[in-house]
Design an enzyme around this catalytic site. Structure first.
Site, PDB file in Angstrom:
ATOM      1  N   HIS A 125       4.592  -0.136   9.079  1.00  0.00           N
ATOM      2  CA  HIS A 125       4.356   1.072   9.342  1.00  0.00           C
ATOM      3  C   HIS A 125       3.502   0.602  10.459  1.00  0.00           C
ATOM      4  O   HIS A 125       3.302   1.160  11.492  1.00  0.00           O
ATOM      5  CB  HIS A 125       4.537   1.914   7.889  1.00  0.00           C
ATOM      6  CG  HIS A 125       4.418   3.341   8.610  1.00  0.00           C
ATOM      7  ND1 HIS A 125       4.435   4.433   7.534  1.00  0.00           N
ATOM      8  CD2 HIS A 125       4.620   4.408  10.088  1.00  0.00           C
ATOM      9  CE1 HIS A 125       3.877   5.118   8.865  1.00  0.00           C
ATOM     10  NE2 HIS A 125       4.723   5.180   9.841  1.00  0.00           N
ATOM     11  N   HIS A 130       6.771  -2.954  -1.321  1.00  0.00           N
ATOM     12  CA  HIS A 130       5.962  -2.420  -0.929  1.00  0.00           C
ATOM     13  C   HIS A 130       4.893  -1.921   0.026  1.00  0.00           C
ATOM     14  O   HIS A 130       5.375  -1.376   0.830  1.00  0.00           O
ATOM     15  CB  HIS A 130       5.234  -1.545  -2.354  1.00  0.00           C
ATOM     16  CG  HIS A 130       5.215  -0.020  -2.309  1.00  0.00           C
ATOM     17  ND1 HIS A 130       5.316   0.935  -2.373  1.00  0.00           N
ATOM     18  CD2 HIS A 130       3.760   0.582  -1.886  1.00  0.00           C
ATOM     19  CE1 HIS A 130       4.384   2.661  -2.757  1.00  0.00           C
ATOM     20  NE2 HIS A 130       3.459   1.109  -2.715  1.00  0.00           N
ATOM     21  N   GLU A 131       3.659  -2.895  -0.450  1.00  0.00           N
ATOM     22  CA  GLU A 131       3.301  -3.067   0.865  1.00  0.00           C
ATOM     23  C   GLU A 131       2.995  -3.645   2.186  1.00  0.00           C
ATOM     24  O   GLU A 131       2.732  -3.265   2.865  1.00  0.00           O
ATOM     25  CB  GLU A 131       1.601  -3.905  -0.125  1.00  0.00           C
ATOM     26  CG  GLU A 131       1.132  -3.455  -1.537  1.00  0.00           C
ATOM     27  CD  GLU A 131       0.361  -2.143  -0.917  1.00  0.00           C
ATOM     28  OE1 GLU A 131       0.153  -1.482  -0.297  1.00  0.00           O
ATOM     29  OE2 GLU A 131       0.468  -1.338  -2.434  1.00  0.00           O
ATOM     30  N   HIS A 144       3.801  -0.725   4.045  1.00  0.00           N
ATOM     31  CA  HIS A 144       2.990  -0.291   4.975  1.00  0.00           C
ATOM     32  C   HIS A 144       2.703  -0.707   6.238  1.00  0.00           C
ATOM     33  O   HIS A 144       2.778  -0.318   7.119  1.00  0.00           O
ATOM     34  CB  HIS A 144       1.678  -0.348   4.158  1.00  0.00           C
ATOM     35  CG  HIS A 144       1.833   0.903   2.485  1.00  0.00           C
ATOM     36  ND1 HIS A 144       1.851   2.481   2.426  1.00  0.00           N
ATOM     37  CD2 HIS A 144       2.327   0.790   1.119  1.00  0.00           C
ATOM     38  CE1 HIS A 144       1.886   2.899   1.334  1.00  0.00           C
ATOM     39  NE2 HIS A 144       1.632   1.863   1.153  1.00  0.00           N
TER      40      HIS A 144
END
Length: 596
Positions: free
Chosen positions: A406, A399-400, A403
């Site tokens: 991105h 998940h992180e 980020h």
């Protein structure tokens, strides 16, 4: 990645930061070599403040506009680094007084910068839309600021005169105290009681290990952790109601003086999102309560409990959780394999992030709980974890890093002013990674593991769509109270929270009184109207991951295009261009139907 002969460091809420080996900490020295270099950069930044202020009154030509925007840009990039350097270190150790002091210096610089550049937008907008449009067309160097300027022109009616904006800019340092007080209380001052497990042995509850305890098969440990944590927050309930009131009043103050009806309208205007989308999201979830009620009843039946309590919510329906336990390097290898459908370039960048000091891995005393990613333009993203050997931590890593990549792709493909993606888009990449990891792991799982993983999917929808929309509805309530001129008394908030849980989870959940304090531990409430974006983001991510895994034409290219777009257009447009239309309730409805 090599996984043999791994020495796992001692870590946890009582281990000192200094005792965590350097290879498990993020490389803040990638921003500045040391504090002396940071202080030198602070001095350089301070020297530029008078230069910026001297441009006041000069935005009368295209060149004057460019000079102001260019210097603002340069200083904003500098400030990003000046602020990140102490704040990252403070988040890693909130007990360090010196780090708190230099983080305060950085906040003061941010306030000074806000004051110094506060003339730019009002001066530019004072020229009128037609003249600004002519300036943009006249000077080629202004092309990179086109979307930024046009987006500002959209909110012309909400930007005040230069002198007023300067005053409001100066006030932000003082008005941010509520959120700072919350962080200090929870991270540094709050002490949780010693507890026992089902065998009567001593156990620990902290924000860092709370979720680990909540997924333990030891029901007594779960109950004692729940009561210990919530009971501690309950002791501070009046203080926490006051900090939340202060934060909400601050938000309403800035919204109202900028001619917004309320805080909701103000916060959504930032991303050009209609308030109808927010209300529609809550309504769509209300229309789909039945599957959530059925799910809670299913969990109660499968676990064989006469009563199903809040501390049972996170209990997996399978005992296969331990079969996923792995070291951090092994978790990295799994994430790389799971995300392989995103292509070689993505994986090479991911590997760089996993191995070159982007990540602060383990819990220590004073470290902020949870996890986050922090992009620093011109350096690289930084990721805070509190890694534990369980599937949810592997999923958090994926998940992180979603980020982080991105941020990386947007900064590599956009100029600084167009690089920062909106919070509305922020949870899409992270959740796409989570979904890809889940599907990858499902394909390699035995039957018992599959039950666990499917339960993980159901839990993801429960916590990312249902729970976040419950939070979003709570925010609508608290900010409505503030708009109506009322304060947020602890008892009122507790009663609302209990009733909300009864409504969302249905008759199968026994709503314990201790649950009344849960609202007070949610840090996102200090960033108004943020959490609804988890639900919309999860729905967009479901669409992206499905397209990528099904081999839809150009799915990977469209998705990477979304990552590279940064903040170069409105969020809804960026997503629509990549194939996901959130202007309709369809993506959310589809996600909840899949849950059902």
């Amino acid at each position: 990645m090599e996984t043999k002969n791994i020495n796992i460091p001692a870590h946890g809420s009582n281990v000192l930061r200094a005792d965590i080996p350097a290879e498990y900490k993020w490389h803040v020295q990638d921003i500045y070599a040391d504090e002396a270099a940071w202080q030198a950069a602070c001095a350089e930044f301070k020297a530029l403040l008078p230069q910026l202020e001297a441009l006041k009154g000069s935005i009368t030509s295209a060149q004057g506009l460019y000079n102001a925007l260019h210097l603002q840009d340069k200083m904003s990039q500098m400030l990003d680094k000046l602020y990140a350097y102490p704040r990252l270190q403070q988040d890693a150790d909130n007990t360090d007084q010196h780090l708190q002091a230099i983080a305060g210096e950085a906040e003061a610089l941010a306030a000074a910068f806000s004051s110094a550049n506060s003339f730019i937008e009002p001066e530019m907008l004072g020229l009128g839309k037609e003249k600004v449009a002519a300036m943009l067309a006249e000077l080629p160097e202004l092309a990179e600021y086109k979307f930024y300027v046009e987006n500002l022109l959209r909110i012309t009616d909400h930007i005040l005169s230069a002198d007023k904006e300067a005053i409001f800019a100066q006030s932000r340092l003082a008005t941010g105290t509520a959120a700072s007080a919350f962080r200090s209380l929870v991270s540094a001052d709050m002490e949780f009681p010693p507890i026992t497990d089902g065998e009567g042995k001593p156990a620990i509850v902290s924000e860092g290990n709370y979720m680990l305890n909540m997924t333990s098969p030891d029901r007594e440990l779960r109950k004692n952790s729940f009561r210990g944590l919530m009971g501690t927050y309950h002791k501070y309930r009046n203080t926490l109601a006051t900090t939340l009131t202060g934060s909400a009043r601050t938000a309403y103050f800035y919204a109202s003086v900028h001619n917004y009806k309320d805080t909701l309208e103000s916060c959504l205007a930032e991303d050009n999102i209609p308030t109808s989308l927010y209300d529609g999201l809550i309504q769509t979830v209300h229309d789909n309560f039945a599957p959530l009620h059925e799910y809670i009843q299913l969990k109660k039946d499968v676990l064989g409990y006469d009563e199903f309590h809040p501390y049972d919510l996170y209990m997996p329906l399978s005992k296969a959780a331990d079969s996923f336990a792995c070291t951090f390097p092994e978790a990295c290898a799994k994430v790389e394999e799971a995300l392989a459908p995103l292509g070689e370039d993505y994986i090479a960048t991911l590997h760089k992030g996993l191995t070159e000091g982007w990540i602060d891995i383990y819990e220590n005393k004073g470290k902020r709980s949870g996890a986050y990613s922090w992009g620093v333009y011109g350096v690289h993203p930084f990721v805070l974890l509190n890694y534990q050997q369980r599937y949810s931590s592997i999923s958090t890593l994926a998940h992180e890093m979603g980020h982080a990549l991105h941020s990386y792709y947007s900064s590599m493909n956009q100029t600084y002013v167009n690089s920062e993606y909106t919070i509305f888009c922020a949870e899409v990449a992270s959740t796409t990674n989570e979904n890809l990891l889940l599907e990858y792991t499902l394909q390699r799982a035995n039957d018992e593991q599959k039950i666990y993983l499917l339960n993980q999917f159901l839990e993801a929808v429960r916590t990312t769509v249902y729970r976040q929309v419950q939070f979003a509805e709570f925010e609508k309530f608290i900010h409505g109270e503030i708009t109506a001129g009322r304060s947020l008394q602890a008892e009122k908030l507790e009663n609302y929270w209990l009733e909300s849980n009864r409504q969302y989870y249905g008759p199968a959940l026994t709503v314990d009184q201790e649950l009344a304090s849960e609202w007070s531990r949610i840090p996102h409430f200090y960033t108004p109207f943020y959490v609804y974006k988890y639900a919309t983001g999860y729905s967009a991510a479901t669409a992206f991951s499905s397209a990528i895994l099904s081999g839809a034409p150009d799915a990977v290219e469209k998705y990477l295009g979304f990552l590279k777009a940064g903040g170069s257009d409105y969020s809804l447009n960026i997503l629509k261009n990549a194939g996901v239309d959130l202007n309709t309730p369809q993506p959310v409805t589809v996600t909840l139907q899949k849950f059902a």
